[in-house]
Design a protein around this motif. Sequence first.
Motif, PDB file in Angstrom:
ATOM      1  N   THR A   1       0.807  -1.129   0.113  1.00 31.17           N
ATOM      2  CA  THR A   1      -0.131  -0.179   0.043  1.00 31.17           C
ATOM      3  C   THR A   1       0.862   1.224   0.038  1.00 31.17           C
ATOM      4  O   THR A   1       0.478   2.193  -0.182  1.00 31.17           O
ATOM      5  CB  THR A   1      -0.819  -0.099   1.069  1.00 31.17           C
ATOM      6  OG1 THR A   1      -0.284   0.014   2.357  1.00 31.17           O
ATOM      7  CG2 THR A   1      -1.888  -1.185   1.127  1.00 31.17           C
ATOM      8  N   SER A   2       2.214   1.027   0.419  1.00 39.60           N
ATOM      9  CA  SER A   2       3.106   2.366   0.335  1.00 39.60           C
ATOM     10  C   SER A   2       4.472   1.815   0.036  1.00 39.60           C
ATOM     11  O   SER A   2       4.640   0.788   0.478  1.00 39.60           O
ATOM     12  CB  SER A   2       2.894   3.291   1.582  1.00 39.60           C
ATOM     13  OG  SER A   2       2.875   2.259   2.648  1.00 39.60           O
TER      14      SER A   2
ATOM     15  N   ILE B   1      -3.337   4.968 -10.221  1.00 38.72           N
ATOM     16  CA  ILE B   1      -3.809   4.298  -9.291  1.00 38.72           C
ATOM     17  C   ILE B   1      -3.390   2.812  -9.036  1.00 38.72           C
ATOM     18  O   ILE B   1      -3.793   2.120  -8.519  1.00 38.72           O
ATOM     19  CB  ILE B   1      -5.261   3.996  -9.984  1.00 38.72           C
ATOM     20  CG1 ILE B   1      -5.445   3.281 -11.013  1.00 38.72           C
ATOM     21  CG2 ILE B   1      -6.066   5.428 -10.070  1.00 38.72           C
ATOM     22  CD1 ILE B   1      -6.819   2.918 -11.584  1.00 38.72           C
TER      23      ILE B   1
ATOM     24  N   ARG C   1      -0.665   1.148  -7.706  1.00 41.67           N
ATOM     25  CA  ARG C   1      -0.383   0.679  -6.153  1.00 41.67           C
ATOM     26  C   ARG C   1      -1.556   0.351  -5.415  1.00 41.67           C
ATOM     27  O   ARG C   1      -1.883  -0.733  -5.229  1.00 41.67           O
ATOM     28  CB  ARG C   1       0.606   1.547  -5.563  1.00 41.67           C
ATOM     29  CG  ARG C   1       1.034   0.721  -4.349  1.00 41.67           C
ATOM     30  CD  ARG C   1       2.003   1.688  -3.434  1.00 41.67           C
ATOM     31  NE  ARG C   1       3.144   2.211  -3.978  1.00 41.67           N
ATOM     32  CZ  ARG C   1       4.316   1.504  -3.913  1.00 41.67           C
ATOM     33  NH1 ARG C   1       4.261   0.162  -3.202  1.00 41.67           N
ATOM     34  NH2 ARG C   1       5.342   1.878  -4.570  1.00 41.67           N
ATOM     35  N   PRO C   2      -2.501   1.460  -5.276  1.00 41.48           N
ATOM     36  CA  PRO C   2      -3.692   0.925  -4.428  1.00 41.48           C
ATOM     37  C   PRO C   2      -4.628   0.154  -5.354  1.00 41.48           C
ATOM     38  O   PRO C   2      -5.212  -0.826  -4.647  1.00 41.48           O
ATOM     39  CB  PRO C   2      -4.517   2.420  -4.357  1.00 41.48           C
ATOM     40  CG  PRO C   2      -3.753   3.362  -5.134  1.00 41.48           C
ATOM     41  CD  PRO C   2      -2.415   2.900  -5.546  1.00 41.48           C
TER      42      PRO C   2
ATOM     43  N   ALA D   1      -5.876  -3.424  -3.635  1.00 49.06           N
ATOM     44  CA  ALA D   1      -7.310  -3.778  -3.334  1.00 49.06           C
ATOM     45  C   ALA D   1      -7.577  -4.857  -3.971  1.00 49.06           C
ATOM     46  O   ALA D   1      -8.507  -5.730  -3.516  1.00 49.06           O
ATOM     47  CB  ALA D   1      -8.012  -2.448  -3.787  1.00 49.06           C
TER      48      ALA D   1
ATOM     49  N   GLU E   1      -9.238  -6.133  -0.184  1.00 49.01           N
ATOM     50  CA  GLU E   1      -9.942  -4.806  -0.308  1.00 49.01           C
ATOM     51  C   GLU E   1     -10.086  -4.107   1.079  1.00 49.01           C
ATOM     52  O   GLU E   1      -9.564  -2.820   1.429  1.00 49.01           O
ATOM     53  CB  GLU E   1     -11.399  -4.744  -0.835  1.00 49.01           C
ATOM     54  CG  GLU E   1     -12.121  -3.499  -1.363  1.00 49.01           C
ATOM     55  CD  GLU E   1     -13.375  -3.710  -1.910  1.00 49.01           C
ATOM     56  OE1 GLU E   1     -13.559  -4.478  -2.770  1.00 49.01           O
ATOM     57  OE2 GLU E   1     -14.276  -2.979  -1.393  1.00 49.01           O
TER      58      GLU E   1
ATOM     59  N   ALA F   1      -6.397  -2.863   1.810  1.00 55.65           N
ATOM     60  CA  ALA F   1      -6.274  -1.530   1.389  1.00 55.65           C
ATOM     61  C   ALA F   1      -6.982  -0.328   2.008  1.00 55.65           C
ATOM     62  O   ALA F   1      -6.515   0.852   1.968  1.00 55.65           O
ATOM     63  CB  ALA F   1      -6.504  -1.603  -0.374  1.00 55.65           C
TER      64      ALA F   1
ATOM     65  N   ALA G   1      -6.255   3.395   1.051  1.00 57.22           N
ATOM     66  CA  ALA G   1      -6.479   3.515  -0.594  1.00 57.22           C
ATOM     67  C   ALA G   1      -8.171   3.776  -0.479  1.00 57.22           C
ATOM     68  O   ALA G   1      -8.868   3.640   0.358  1.00 57.22           O
ATOM     69  CB  ALA G   1      -6.403   2.270  -1.189  1.00 57.22           C
ATOM     70  N   LYS G   2      -8.630   4.114  -1.950  1.00 63.14           N
ATOM     71  CA  LYS G   2     -10.219   4.454  -2.058  1.00 63.14           C
ATOM     72  C   LYS G   2     -10.536   3.371  -3.141  1.00 63.14           C
ATOM     73  O   LYS G   2     -10.614   3.641  -4.073  1.00 63.14           O
ATOM     74  CB  LYS G   2     -10.299   5.949  -2.655  1.00 63.14           C
ATOM     75  CG  LYS G   2      -9.708   6.904  -1.883  1.00 63.14           C
ATOM     76  CD  LYS G   2     -10.841   7.497  -1.072  1.00 63.14           C
ATOM     77  CE  LYS G   2     -10.267   8.750  -0.122  1.00 63.14           C
ATOM     78  NZ  LYS G   2      -9.087   8.492   0.985  1.00 63.14           N
ATOM     79  N   PRO G   3     -11.027   2.107  -2.492  1.00 59.92           N
ATOM     80  CA  PRO G   3     -10.974   1.019  -3.737  1.00 59.92           C
ATOM     81  C   PRO G   3     -12.087   1.424  -4.577  1.00 59.92           C
ATOM     82  O   PRO G   3     -12.099   1.029  -5.655  1.00 59.92           O
ATOM     83  CB  PRO G   3     -11.337   0.002  -2.704  1.00 59.92           C
ATOM     84  CG  PRO G   3     -10.893   0.244  -1.210  1.00 59.92           C
ATOM     85  CD  PRO G   3     -10.645   1.613  -1.259  1.00 59.92           C
TER      86      PRO G   3
ATOM     87  N   ASN H   1     -11.093   3.826  -7.265  1.00 60.98           N
ATOM     88  CA  ASN H   1      -9.961   3.356  -7.968  1.00 60.98           C
ATOM     89  C   ASN H   1     -10.754   2.237  -8.902  1.00 60.98           C
ATOM     90  O   ASN H   1     -10.388   2.065 -10.180  1.00 60.98           O
ATOM     91  CB  ASN H   1      -8.819   2.547  -7.253  1.00 60.98           C
ATOM     92  CG  ASN H   1      -7.995   3.601  -6.686  1.00 60.98           C
ATOM     93  OD1 ASN H   1      -8.313   4.839  -7.200  1.00 60.98           O
ATOM     94  ND2 ASN H   1      -7.444   3.397  -5.482  1.00 60.98           N
TER      95      ASN H   1
END
Lengths: 244, 284
Positions: A99-100, B146, B148-149, B153, B157, B160, B165-167, B170
């Motif tokens: 995630t990072s 988008i 990596r996220p 996800a 999900e 993430a 992240a904003k699944p 994305n």
Amino acid sequence: MPAHDPGRPLVRASSIGVHRGGRWIIHDVNLEICPGEVMTVVGPNGAGKSTLLKTLLGLYRPDAGNVVRAPGLQIGYVPPTDPVQFDLPLTVRRLMTLTSPCPADTIANALGEVGASHLSGSQVNELSHGEFQRVMLARALSRNPDLLVMDEPLRGIDFSSEAEMYQLISEVVEHRGCAALMTSHDLHYVMSRTDQVVCLNGTIRCMGAPEDTVDHPEFHQLFGTRAEAYRHVRHQCQGESLDT
Amino acid sequence: MLDDFFFRALFATLAVAAVAGPTGCVILWQRKAYFGDTMAHSALLGVVLGIILGLNPEAGVFGVAFLVAAAVVVLQRVSRLPGDTILGVLAHSTLAIGLVAMALTDNYRQYELTAYLFGDVLAVGREDLVLIGLGGLFGLVVLAVIWRPLVAATLHEGLAAAEGAKPLRNQLLYMALVAAVVAVGMQVVGALLVVALMIVPAAAARTLAHTPEQMALIAVLIATLSGVLGLYGSLWFDTPAGPTIVTVAAFLFLGCLAFDGGTQRLGRSQGVRRGVARAPEDDA
């Protein structure tokens, strides 16, 4: 790790409830987790343990009450998953930066901490359950968390490795000084390594230090003979330690 | 060079291949092969609507394909029907509605149906080329932002989302990308085969890659190689361009599969000889 005031909770839930499929999966739950505290949620299947964890993490929006997380709170999450679910090519090293981005030495340290340095080049879907849980723990640690959230950290791990995994979690939490919140079904572990036990079945049935909850009638109602057996063993052990 | 229809076709194919490679990888990881197929089935409706509304057909295809994708996501959340049922219903109803809409328009005989079904990459004009080039570039930029996220996800999900992240956002952006590849790729290989352009190179790459990024890169290389060899092959054998490109991709997939099988057998026998413990195969 951003310093958090030891007296102020990292996460506080006030009368939260989650309503899904026409029923309240959890309701009227109040709890707070303070820095450095180790809290274990126990309860039967369908008690809402996972739902509670997800609501505290912010994955579910509570349908009643609210959850307040300390500003700048860094959470390390170990979700309840199997390695075989992963259908994409993925080395353990790449999993660590999921995630990072993360510096190479932080990754190496975290893998070393859980005894998984030799796995860094392995494919994730070829790991055993035990190896996978270690790696997921390392991934959570590499984020330098204030709070470690582990949902069923012993998922799929065979009986002989359970104690080892519990030992590892205890060592890591103690060494890091971070708070930990997990679900567990192993009463022995819960009793020996936890600051707070939360007995959940839809709502919190009882809660407190392990030695207090074990005598609580609600605890017995939830765990029946296992609780009885545990109390028996515990009293015996205490007797022994007094003798020596 | 761009005055030559063959080089225009080559350039268009390469632009589509560059975006189709990584997009197809995510389709495989999310097990959405039939999802792509459903979008492609709706292409005919998109073409007809695009023409009726006075837009260009590609815009119509993009719009309809994206709406179908969004409908799948919404239906999966609100209805209790399993995913493949929803896909089956949507794929064939949009195709049927597309055929009906085409018959209802006054002069439907003017549509060159085969061009949409099988593609007509050699007819790509200079204006199309600018659009395809810019669109491809834009698609790659969105994908890079988008990536990596999206991969996170795809893996989990909840994980993430718990880590910022904003699944949903994305996933919607990603589905818009698939719709765009369907709309543009349709010109190259046609609606019937456009999903193959995403899936076959990615499947070939899966056998060779160790990380998501390696797989995306190898998929682009295989898609590109298929495009070049397919176009030259179609010239050489005088076969239709789109199907030839996909045929080449299919052979490259077989080659990768054989190569992977060979190295695995080699690795296993060496492992035994050296007494190296290998990860258990049964749970992989």
